[in-house]
Design an enzyme around this catalytic site. Structure first.
Site, PDB file in Angstrom:
ATOM      1  N   HIS A  87       5.052 -11.947   5.637  1.00 19.86           N
ATOM      2  CA  HIS A  87       5.816 -11.352   4.543  1.00 19.86           C
ATOM      3  C   HIS A  87       7.284 -11.315   4.939  1.00 19.86           C
ATOM      4  O   HIS A  87       7.624 -10.919   6.056  1.00 19.86           O
ATOM      5  CB  HIS A  87       5.336  -9.925   4.249  1.00 19.86           C
ATOM      6  CG  HIS A  87       6.163  -9.255   3.192  1.00 19.86           C
ATOM      7  ND1 HIS A  87       5.994  -9.508   1.857  1.00 19.86           N
ATOM      8  CD2 HIS A  87       7.189  -8.363   3.289  1.00 19.86           C
ATOM      9  CE1 HIS A  87       6.874  -8.803   1.164  1.00 19.86           C
ATOM     10  NE2 HIS A  87       7.604  -8.095   1.999  1.00 19.86           N
ATOM     11  N   ASP A 166       1.625   0.687  -6.817  1.00 17.41           N
ATOM     12  CA  ASP A 166       2.955   0.200  -6.439  1.00 17.41           C
ATOM     13  C   ASP A 166       3.745  -0.259  -7.660  1.00 17.41           C
ATOM     14  O   ASP A 166       4.956  -0.047  -7.730  1.00 17.41           O
ATOM     15  CB  ASP A 166       2.861  -0.947  -5.424  1.00 17.41           C
ATOM     16  CG  ASP A 166       4.246  -1.450  -5.057  1.00 17.41           C
ATOM     17  OD1 ASP A 166       5.040  -0.633  -4.563  1.00 17.41           O
ATOM     18  OD2 ASP A 166       4.559  -2.624  -5.311  1.00 17.41           O
ATOM     19  N   ARG A 173      11.125   3.775  -9.082  1.00 16.13           N
ATOM     20  CA  ARG A 173      12.136   3.788  -8.003  1.00 16.13           C
ATOM     21  C   ARG A 173      13.357   2.981  -8.399  1.00 16.13           C
ATOM     22  O   ARG A 173      14.495   3.352  -8.119  1.00 16.13           O
ATOM     23  CB  ARG A 173      11.526   3.224  -6.711  1.00 16.13           C
ATOM     24  CG  ARG A 173      10.540   4.166  -6.051  1.00 16.13           C
ATOM     25  CD  ARG A 173       9.774   3.452  -4.955  1.00 16.13           C
ATOM     26  NE  ARG A 173      10.654   2.910  -3.945  1.00 16.13           N
ATOM     27  CZ  ARG A 173      10.353   1.855  -3.184  1.00 16.13           C
ATOM     28  NH1 ARG A 173       9.198   1.231  -3.307  1.00 16.13           N
ATOM     29  NH2 ARG A 173      11.209   1.414  -2.289  1.00 16.13           N
ATOM     30  N   SER A 188       5.127   0.420  -0.038  1.00 12.10           N
ATOM     31  CA  SER A 188       5.123  -0.551  -1.123  1.00 12.10           C
ATOM     32  C   SER A 188       4.742  -1.937  -0.591  1.00 12.10           C
ATOM     33  O   SER A 188       3.852  -2.610  -1.120  1.00 12.10           O
ATOM     34  CB  SER A 188       6.521  -0.584  -1.757  1.00 12.10           C
ATOM     35  OG  SER A 188       6.676  -1.689  -2.595  1.00 12.10           O
ATOM     36  N   LYS A 192       0.407  -3.706  -0.682  1.00 11.66           N
ATOM     37  CA  LYS A 192       0.088  -4.989  -1.316  1.00 11.66           C
ATOM     38  C   LYS A 192      -0.460  -5.975  -0.288  1.00 11.66           C
ATOM     39  O   LYS A 192      -1.417  -6.700  -0.545  1.00 11.66           O
ATOM     40  CB  LYS A 192       1.344  -5.569  -1.977  1.00 11.66           C
ATOM     41  CG  LYS A 192       1.776  -4.794  -3.213  1.00 11.66           C
ATOM     42  CD  LYS A 192       3.078  -5.309  -3.783  1.00 11.66           C
ATOM     43  CE  LYS A 192       4.282  -4.889  -2.975  1.00 11.66           C
ATOM     44  NZ  LYS A 192       5.566  -4.941  -3.593  1.00 11.66           N
TER      45      LYS A 192
HETATM   46  N1  URA Z   1       9.861  -5.033  -1.540  1.00 14.11           N
HETATM   47  C1  URA Z   1       8.771  -4.373  -1.969  1.00 14.11           C
HETATM   48  O1  URA Z   1       7.736  -4.956  -2.239  1.00 14.11           O
HETATM   49  N2  URA Z   1       8.860  -3.025  -2.085  1.00 14.11           N
HETATM   50  C2  URA Z   1       9.966  -2.335  -1.784  1.00 14.11           C
HETATM   51  O2  URA Z   1       9.966  -1.131  -1.889  1.00 14.11           O
HETATM   52  C3  URA Z   1      11.101  -3.043  -1.347  1.00 14.11           C
HETATM   53  C4  URA Z   1      11.022  -4.396  -1.228  1.00 14.11           C
END
Ligand code: URA
Length: 440
Positions: A87, A166, A173, A188, A192
């Site tokens: 990621h 999320d 947010r 977050s 995922k």
């Molecule tokens: N990327 C994400 O998936 N979540 C965040 O909070 C910030 C960047």
């Protein structure tokens, strides 16, 4: 002692007053986000309280776990091998996933990859992949499972039932000034990723002008939290801190980045792009148990490029996901913009700097990205052949080629790009691409 109240206002008050939330309180918050039993103003109030008061590592791990379990968790346990994903926190010209996933899969490590779309200055893997004619990223988790089983890799988008908490919390947010908060970012990202059914994860945490985290110290704090929380979730996690002051590679956009990724799989990629890809890949092969150390892993990765197996794997993935595999051999089949014009160097000199953020804003102006999540993306437009720091140019040489579908956008982007590139007399001292590695 009676059990604490799980009313939203009581949980909000506890965090407002600096207390550590219990697992039951965290669960109530996440459940409230998904079943809408909490109003948006209550969710937002708790998000702000978390932003201001922070969370302990245990609370962050609880929040991550609750968010991961708010939807389906993919089950890949019947597929042999240690499943490893990568990621990136996002950058400019970051097409690493397109090379890395087939490359690592070709080396024998299954790579289940669920990616996102671009937002703001940073591009998204899904938008890039969808510039391949026919390529589908909206596959079911059942198809995702079968692709990982059969091809060792799947490149899909987030399904609606993957970490739905999320989606709700991130959209709040975004409009309540609570994005830049390490426990919230951490939960977050990891909720995922952990829902993908992975065993291990390698993170590319970028820092610099073109990154989400502007300073190395902030990136390090985020990386430490991600590694710690991933570990608490029972996964092996490593994080590389990588520099993002200048764009990665020479292409920024969608189709132009696919073309550069394919060149990389042919062994013809820019050195910086290949270096970041190899460094991340080395850790993926070690975590995946197919290489005993980083040196052995590097040899395997280089061999998979040299013998064409990484490119063949990408071609197979493209075909399996509905894309036209001829695109891989003939990038001319990718979407082409109507206008293609260079930005000529105003004088001779050495490229001293290329400002990643300015390049990203030029790409955004062309329509290659989204200012808002609801915007659509023009996959044909972007920038290719971008010069890199240290290169010498003569007056009138192309500093880059701009691909546009609109005259006004073309002119604006050319102006921005000219301002983004600094020419001088002496080459700058090279900066290390990988500044640090964190191992759980
Ligand atoms: N990327 C994400 O998936 N979540 C965040 O909070 C910030 C960047």
């Amino acid at each position: 002692m009676s059990a604490p109240s799980l009313f939203p206002q009581h949980i909000i008050a506890r965090k407002r007053d600096g207390h550590r939330l219990t697992r039951a309180e965290v669960d109530a918050f996440v459940r409230g986000a998904v079943d809408q039993s909490w109003a948006d103003y209550q969710l937002s109030a708790l998000l702000m309280a978390i932003f201001l008061r922070g969370m302990t590592p245990e609370e962050t791990a609880d929040l991550t776990d609750a968010m991961m379990r708010s939807g389906t968790v993919a089950d890949l346990r019947d597929i042999p091998g240690i499943k490893v994903d990568k990621h990136s926190t996002g950058g400019v010209g970051d097409k690493v996933s397109l090379l890395l996933a087939p490359l690592v899969a070709a080396c024998g490590v299954p790579v289940p990859m669920i990616s996102g779309r671009g937002l703001g200055h940073s591009g998204g893997t899904l938008d890039k992949l969808e510039s391949i004619p026919g390529f589908r990223t909206d596959l079911s988790l059942a198809r995702y499972h079968d692709l990982v089983r059969d091809l060792g890799c799947a490149l899909i988008g987030q399904t609606r039932d993957l970490a739905p908490a999320d989606r709700v919390l991130y959209s709040l947010r975004d409009v309540t000034a609570t994005v830049e908060c390490i426990p919230l970012i951490c939960s977050s990202i990891l909720s995922k990723k952990l829902a993908e059914g992975i065993d291990a994860l390698v993170l590319d945490v970028k820092f610099g002008r073109g990154a989400f985290m502007k300073t190395r110290d902030d990136a390090r704090r985020l990386a430490e939290a991600l590694v710690r929380v991933g570990r608490a979730g029972g996964k092996q996690v490593r994080a590389l801190l990588t520099a993002m002051d200048v764009p990665l590679g020479r292409a920024v956009g969608n189709a132009v980045e696919v073309a550069e990724a394919v060149a990389g799989l042919r062994g013809q990629g820019p050195a910086d792009l290949m270096e970041v890809t190899f460094r991340l890949g080395e850790h993926m092969l070690v975590l995946g148990g197919v290489a005993s150390d980083l040196t052995a892993a590097r040899r395997k990765l280089e061999a998979a490029i040299a013998d064409g197996s990484a490119l063949a794997r990408f071609r197979a993935i493209v075909a399996a996901q509905g894309g036209d595999p001829r695109t891989i051999d003939d990038p001319g089949r990718l979407p082409q913009a109507r206008l293609q014009q260079s930005v000529p160097a105003p004088r001779s000199g050495v490229v001293v700097d290329v400002d990643a953020m300015e390049v990203a804003l030029a790409a955004l102006r062309l329509g290659a990205g989204r200012a808002r999540a609801s915007d659509s993306v023009d996959r044909a437009v972007g920038i290719s052949g971008l010069v890199q720091p240290g290169e010498r140019v003569q007056s009138g040489d192309a500093l880059c080629l701009v691909h546009a579908n609109d005259e006004a956008a073309l002119r604006d982007a050319q102006e921005r790009l000219l301002a983004a590139i600094t020419l001088g007399e002496a080459a700058p001292a090279p900066q290390p691409l990988v500044a640090d590695v964190l191992v759980a």
